[in-house]
Design a protein around this motif. Structure first.
Motif, PDB file in Angstrom:
ATOM      1  N   TRP A 177       0.843  -1.197   0.000  1.00 53.52           N
ATOM      2  CA  TRP A 177       0.000   0.000   0.000  1.00 53.52           C
ATOM      3  C   TRP A 177       0.876   1.244   0.000  1.00 53.52           C
ATOM      4  O   TRP A 177       1.911   1.289   0.667  1.00 53.52           O
ATOM      5  N   VAL A 178       0.458   2.268  -0.758  1.00 53.31           N
ATOM      6  CA  VAL A 178       1.161   3.547  -0.755  1.00 53.31           C
ATOM      7  C   VAL A 178       0.159   4.684  -0.587  1.00 53.31           C
ATOM      8  O   VAL A 178      -0.992   4.592  -1.030  1.00 53.31           O
ATOM      9  N   ASP A 179       0.617   5.728   0.099  1.00 54.44           N
ATOM     10  CA  ASP A 179      -0.119   6.989   0.142  1.00 54.44           C
ATOM     11  C   ASP A 179       0.425   7.802  -1.033  1.00 54.44           C
ATOM     12  O   ASP A 179       1.575   8.226  -1.025  1.00 54.44           O
ATOM     13  N   MET A 180      -0.389   7.986  -2.074  1.00 59.10           N
ATOM     14  CA  MET A 180       0.092   8.514  -3.355  1.00 59.10           C
ATOM     15  C   MET A 180      -0.424   9.919  -3.625  1.00 59.10           C
ATOM     16  O   MET A 180      -1.593  10.209  -3.408  1.00 59.10           O
ATOM     17  N   THR A 181       0.477  10.767  -4.085  1.00 64.35           N
ATOM     18  CA  THR A 181       0.101  12.088  -4.588  1.00 64.35           C
ATOM     19  C   THR A 181       0.507  12.154  -6.056  1.00 64.35           C
ATOM     20  O   THR A 181       1.680  11.940  -6.395  1.00 64.35           O
ATOM     21  N   ILE A 182      -0.461  12.425  -6.942  1.00 65.43           N
ATOM     22  CA  ILE A 182      -0.193  12.538  -8.374  1.00 65.43           C
ATOM     23  C   ILE A 182      -0.210  14.017  -8.744  1.00 65.43           C
ATOM     24  O   ILE A 182      -1.198  14.717  -8.513  1.00 65.43           O
ATOM     25  N   ILE A 183       0.896  14.495  -9.313  1.00 62.62           N
ATOM     26  CA  ILE A 183       1.042  15.906  -9.662  1.00 62.62           C
ATOM     27  C   ILE A 183       1.126  16.037 -11.181  1.00 62.62           C
ATOM     28  O   ILE A 183       2.062  15.518 -11.794  1.00 62.62           O
ATOM     29  N   PRO A 184       0.140  16.701 -11.806  1.00 61.89           N
ATOM     30  CA  PRO A 184       0.210  16.892 -13.264  1.00 61.89           C
ATOM     31  C   PRO A 184       1.138  18.063 -13.609  1.00 61.89           C
ATOM     32  O   PRO A 184       1.122  19.096 -12.943  1.00 61.89           O
ATOM     33  N   PHE A 185       1.950  17.898 -14.658  1.00 59.47           N
ATOM     34  CA  PHE A 185       2.801  18.975 -15.157  1.00 59.47           C
ATOM     35  C   PHE A 185       2.258  19.397 -16.519  1.00 59.47           C
ATOM     36  O   PHE A 185       2.284  18.624 -17.482  1.00 59.47           O
ATOM     37  N   VAL A 186       1.744  20.627 -16.567  1.00 62.16           N
ATOM     38  CA  VAL A 186       1.010  21.082 -17.735  1.00 62.16           C
ATOM     39  C   VAL A 186       1.912  21.907 -18.644  1.00 62.16           C
ATOM     40  O   VAL A 186       2.617  22.816 -18.200  1.00 62.16           O
ATOM     41  N   ILE A 232       4.404  10.921  -6.107  1.00 61.05           N
ATOM     42  CA  ILE A 232       5.232  10.834  -4.901  1.00 61.05           C
ATOM     43  C   ILE A 232       4.478   9.952  -3.923  1.00 61.05           C
ATOM     44  O   ILE A 232       3.310  10.204  -3.608  1.00 61.05           O
ATOM     45  N   GLN A 233       5.151   8.900  -3.455  1.00 61.38           N
ATOM     46  CA  GLN A 233       4.461   7.874  -2.673  1.00 61.38           C
ATOM     47  C   GLN A 233       5.190   7.583  -1.367  1.00 61.38           C
ATOM     48  O   GLN A 233       6.420   7.668  -1.302  1.00 61.38           O
ATOM     49  N   GLN A 234       4.417   7.252  -0.373  1.00 59.72           N
ATOM     50  CA  GLN A 234       4.943   6.780   0.903  1.00 59.72           C
ATOM     51  C   GLN A 234       4.414   5.373   1.153  1.00 59.72           C
ATOM     52  O   GLN A 234       3.229   5.105   0.936  1.00 59.72           O
ATOM     53  N   ASP A 235       5.285   4.495   1.614  1.00 65.25           N
ATOM     54  CA  ASP A 235       4.883   3.119   1.894  1.00 65.25           C
ATOM     55  C   ASP A 235       4.086   3.084   3.196  1.00 65.25           C
ATOM     56  O   ASP A 235       4.593   3.443   4.259  1.00 65.25           O
ATOM     57  N   ILE A 236       2.825   2.682   3.109  1.00 66.61           N
ATOM     58  CA  ILE A 236       1.969   2.599   4.302  1.00 66.61           C
ATOM     59  C   ILE A 236       1.487   1.164   4.525  1.00 66.61           C
ATOM     60  O   ILE A 236       0.463   0.943   5.174  1.00 66.61           O
ATOM     61  N   THR A 237       2.231   0.200   3.983  1.00 65.00           N
ATOM     62  CA  THR A 237       1.818  -1.201   4.072  1.00 65.00           C
ATOM     63  C   THR A 237       1.650  -1.634   5.522  1.00 65.00           C
ATOM     64  O   THR A 237       0.641  -2.263   5.889  1.00 65.00           O
ATOM     65  N   TYR A 238       2.623  -1.303   6.369  1.00 64.85           N
ATOM     66  CA  TYR A 238       2.550  -1.726   7.773  1.00 64.85           C
ATOM     67  C   TYR A 238       1.337  -1.121   8.472  1.00 64.85           C
ATOM     68  O   TYR A 238       0.677  -1.776   9.276  1.00 64.85           O
ATOM     69  N   ARG A 239       1.041   0.140   8.138  1.00 69.42           N
ATOM     70  CA  ARG A 239      -0.123   0.785   8.755  1.00 69.42           C
ATOM     71  C   ARG A 239      -1.415   0.106   8.331  1.00 69.42           C
ATOM     72  O   ARG A 239      -2.304  -0.153   9.145  1.00 69.42           O
ATOM     73  N   LYS A 240      -1.516  -0.231   7.024  1.00 70.61           N
ATOM     74  CA  LYS A 240      -2.727  -0.891   6.535  1.00 70.61           C
ATOM     75  C   LYS A 240      -2.867  -2.287   7.137  1.00 70.61           C
ATOM     76  O   LYS A 240      -3.978  -2.715   7.456  1.00 70.61           O
ATOM     77  N   GLU A 241      -1.748  -2.990   7.289  1.00 75.53           N
ATOM     78  CA  GLU A 241      -1.795  -4.314   7.911  1.00 75.53           C
ATOM     79  C   GLU A 241      -2.247  -4.203   9.363  1.00 75.53           C
ATOM     80  O   GLU A 241      -3.024  -5.037   9.844  1.00 75.53           O
TER      81      GLU A 241
END
Length: 462
Positions: free
Chosen positions: A211-220, A231-240
Motif C-alpha cells: 500500500w502507498v499513500d500517493m500524490t499525483i502531480i500533473p505537469f502542464v 510521490i508515494q509513501q509506503d503505508i503497508t505496515y499501517r494498513k496491515e
C-alpha cells in the motif's frame, strides 16, 4: 553601435536583472550589459577575462569548451526564440533565450538573454536527493507509460528500472482490485490540472501487494498535462495494522455474541437431538434431521472456541506425520470425488504445536481443495525447509478464486460454499497465527488455488 547610441535604451538594458549579450552573425560579442560583471567574476577562473570589457570581441564559443561548434550551429538554425538550459564548466547553470537581431529586414546578429539558475538547480538537486532517499517517485507520460522511477521504488516493487521504464502503470495494479470508476475519478481530477491524493494498493513483481499513500502531480505544458509525477509513501505496515485491528474487533464482537447465544442454543438442541434419536427408525427424515442437528452443534462448538479460547499445550510434533494422518482421514471422501493427494516430502520436520489444532487446519484447507474440484483432480502437498522455517504448500486444480474473493477469505460468515459459514477458515488462520506462523493465498480463476503456510522449525530440530 548605432542602435545603442540612445542612452535611455542602454540604461534600461543595464537595469534588467539578467545577463544580456549582443553578438554578430559569427557570435562574436559586440555588447553586454553591466549585470554580467557578477557572472564574469564567477567564471574568471575558466575563461581569460577579468571584466565585461575583456569579453568584447570574444566569441561565444569560449563558453562551451567541448561543443562550441555544435552550439553555434544550433543557435544559427533556430527555431527562434531558441530556449535551452546549459551547464558551463560543471559549476554554472543558466537558462538562455536566443533571438535574432533583425534591422531593416536584415540579420545583424543575435541577442542572448542569460539567466543564472545555478543556486536554484542546486536547491532542486538537494530536494530531489531528499525525495529520492525518503520517498518513492515515479513519472508517467500522458499515455500512461512509466518514464522514470527512483531506486527506492524499485526496492519496494522488486522490479529493476529496465523492467518498468516504458511499461504501462497498470503493471503495478492488482487484477480487478479497483473498479473502472476509481481510475476514471483520478483521470478526471488530474486532467483539470489538479493534484490527486489517496491510498492505493499496488502489486510487486513477486506477486506480493503493498500500500502507498500517493500524490499525483500533473505537469502542464500548453493546455493539457504533458506528464505526471507520483510521490508515494509506503503505508503497508499501517494498513496491515488496521486490518489486524478490524479483524480483532470482529472477533471480539463475535466472541461476545457467541458467549450469549451458544448456551441458549445448546440446551434446546440437546433435547431436539434426544427426541429425534427416540423417534421411529423407519422415519425417512430421521437421518437428515440428525445430520443437520450435528451440523448446528459443530457451529455452536466453533462459537464456543471463539468465546472462550482454551489454553493449549505445545509440544514438538512431526508436521509430515500430521499431514499424512489428515490425508488418510480424508482419503475415503476424496476417492469418491475422484480427487487424489500427492505428498512431496523427503524428511521429518518438527514444529512446536498443538497437534489437534494443526490437524483441524489441514482438514479445513484440504476439504476446501476437494470441494473446489467437482470434476476431480490432484491436490499437491509440498513440505520443505527454508532457513529456520518449514513451508507447507497445498495446491489444488479447482475452480480458483478472483482477487476480490481472496481478500475476504477468513472473515466470519463469508463463504463461497452453499452451506458454509466461513468460521472454519477463520479459525484455521487464527490457529496458524497463534503458532507464530504465516499464510499466503494465491489463486487464479479456472486454474486453482495454492495456500502456503509457514511455521518456525522446532529449535532442537535445526
Amino acid at each position: 553601435m548605432s542602435f545603442f547610441e540612445n542612452k535611455e535604451t542602454i540604461s534600461v538594458l543595464n537595469a534588467i536583472g539578467e545577463n544580456i549579450f549582443v553578438a554578430d552573425t559569427n557570435f562574436d560579442i559586440i555588447w553586454i550589459n553591466d549585470y554580467t560583471e557578477k557572472m564574469i567574476g564567477n567564471l574568471s577562473e575558466f575563461i581569460p577575462v577579468q571584466s565585461k570589457d575583456d569579453l568584447i570581441g570574444k566569441n561565444m564559443r569560449m563558453f562551451h569548451e567541448n561543443n562550441g561548434e555544435k552550439q553555434a550551429r544550433i543557435l544559427t538554425e533556430g527555431p527562434f526564440p531558441y530556449e535551452s538550459k546549459i551547464n558551463l564548466f560543471g559549476c554554472y547553470t543558466a537558462n538562455i533565450v536566443v533571438n535574432q537581431l533583425i534591422i531593416d529586414e536584415k540579420l545583424k546578429g543575435y541577442v542572448v538573454t542569460w539567466k543564472d539558475v545555478t543556486n536554484y538547480e542546486k536547491r532542486l538537486t538537494t530536494i530531489k536527493d531528499a525525495l529520492d532517499q525518503s520517498m518513492y517517485v515515479t513519472v508517467v507520460d500522458k499515455a500512461g507509460n512509466i518514464t522514470f522511477v527512483n531506486d527506492k521504488f524499485c526496492d519496494l516493487s522488486k522490479y529493476n528500472k529496465d523492467e518498468l521504464i516504458g511499461q504501462s502503470h497498470c503493471l503495478l495494479h492488482p487484477d480487478a482490485y479497483y473498479p473502472e470508476s476509481f481510475y476514471e475519478d483520478i483521470i478526471e481530477t488530474i486532467k483539470k490540472d489538479s493534484m490527486w491524493q489517496g491510498e492505493v494498493k499496488q502489486k510487486a513483481k513477486d506477486g506480493t501487494e503493498f500500500w502507498v499513500d500517493m500524490t499525483i502531480i500533473p505537469f502542464v505544458e500548453k493546455s493539457s498535462p504533458d506528464f505526471y509525477a507520483t510521490i508515494q509513501q509506503d503505508i503497508t505496515y499501517r494498513k496491515e495494522a488496521e486490518e489486524l485491528l478490524r479483524r480483532s474487533e470482529q472477533l471480539s464482537v463475535l466472541g461476545e455474541l457467541a458467549a450469549g447465544v451458544a448456551h441458549e442454543i445448546r440446551n434446546p438442541l440437546t433435547a431436539i437431538k434426544g427426541f429425534t434419536q427416540l423417534s421411529s427408525s423407519s422415519d425417512p427424515y430421521k437421518k437428515i434431521m440428525l445430520d443437520e442437528i450435528e451440523r448446528i452443534n459443530m457451529i455452536v462448538n466453533e462459537f464456543m472456541m471463539l468465546a472462550k479460547p482454551h489454553e493449549v499445550e505445545y509440544a514438538p510434533k512431526n508436521i509430515v506425520l500430521i499431514i499424512k494422518h489428515v490425508i488418510r482421514f480424508l482419503e475415503s471422501e476424496s476417492n469418491l470425488k475422484n480427487v487424489f493427494f500427492r505428498l512431496f516430502s523427503s524428511e521429518e520436520v518438527f514444529v512446536n504445536c498443538e497437534e489437534n489444532q494443526l490437524k483441524q487446519v489441514f482438514i479445513n484447507i484440504m476439504k476446501n481443495a476437494i470441494e473446489a474440484m467437482p470434476n476431480g483432480g490432484y491436490v499437491d502437498i509440498c513440505v520443505a525447509k527454508e532457513n529456520e522455517q518449514v513451508q507447507i504448500s497445498i495446491k489444488d486444480e479447482g475452480v480458483g478464486l478472483a482477487g476480490s474473493e481472496i481478500k475476504k477469505l477468513g472473515e466470519p460468515f463469508y463463504s463461497l460454499k452453499k452451506d458454509g459459514n466461513g468460521l472454519g477458515l477463520m479459525m484455521s488462520f487464527r490457529i496458524i497465527e497463534n503458532h507464530y506462523g504465516k499464510y499466503q493465498i494465491e489463486s487464479k480463476v479456472n486454474e486453482g488455488t495454492k495456500i502456503t503456510i509457514t511455521f518456525p522449525i522446532y529449535k532442537e530440530d535445526l
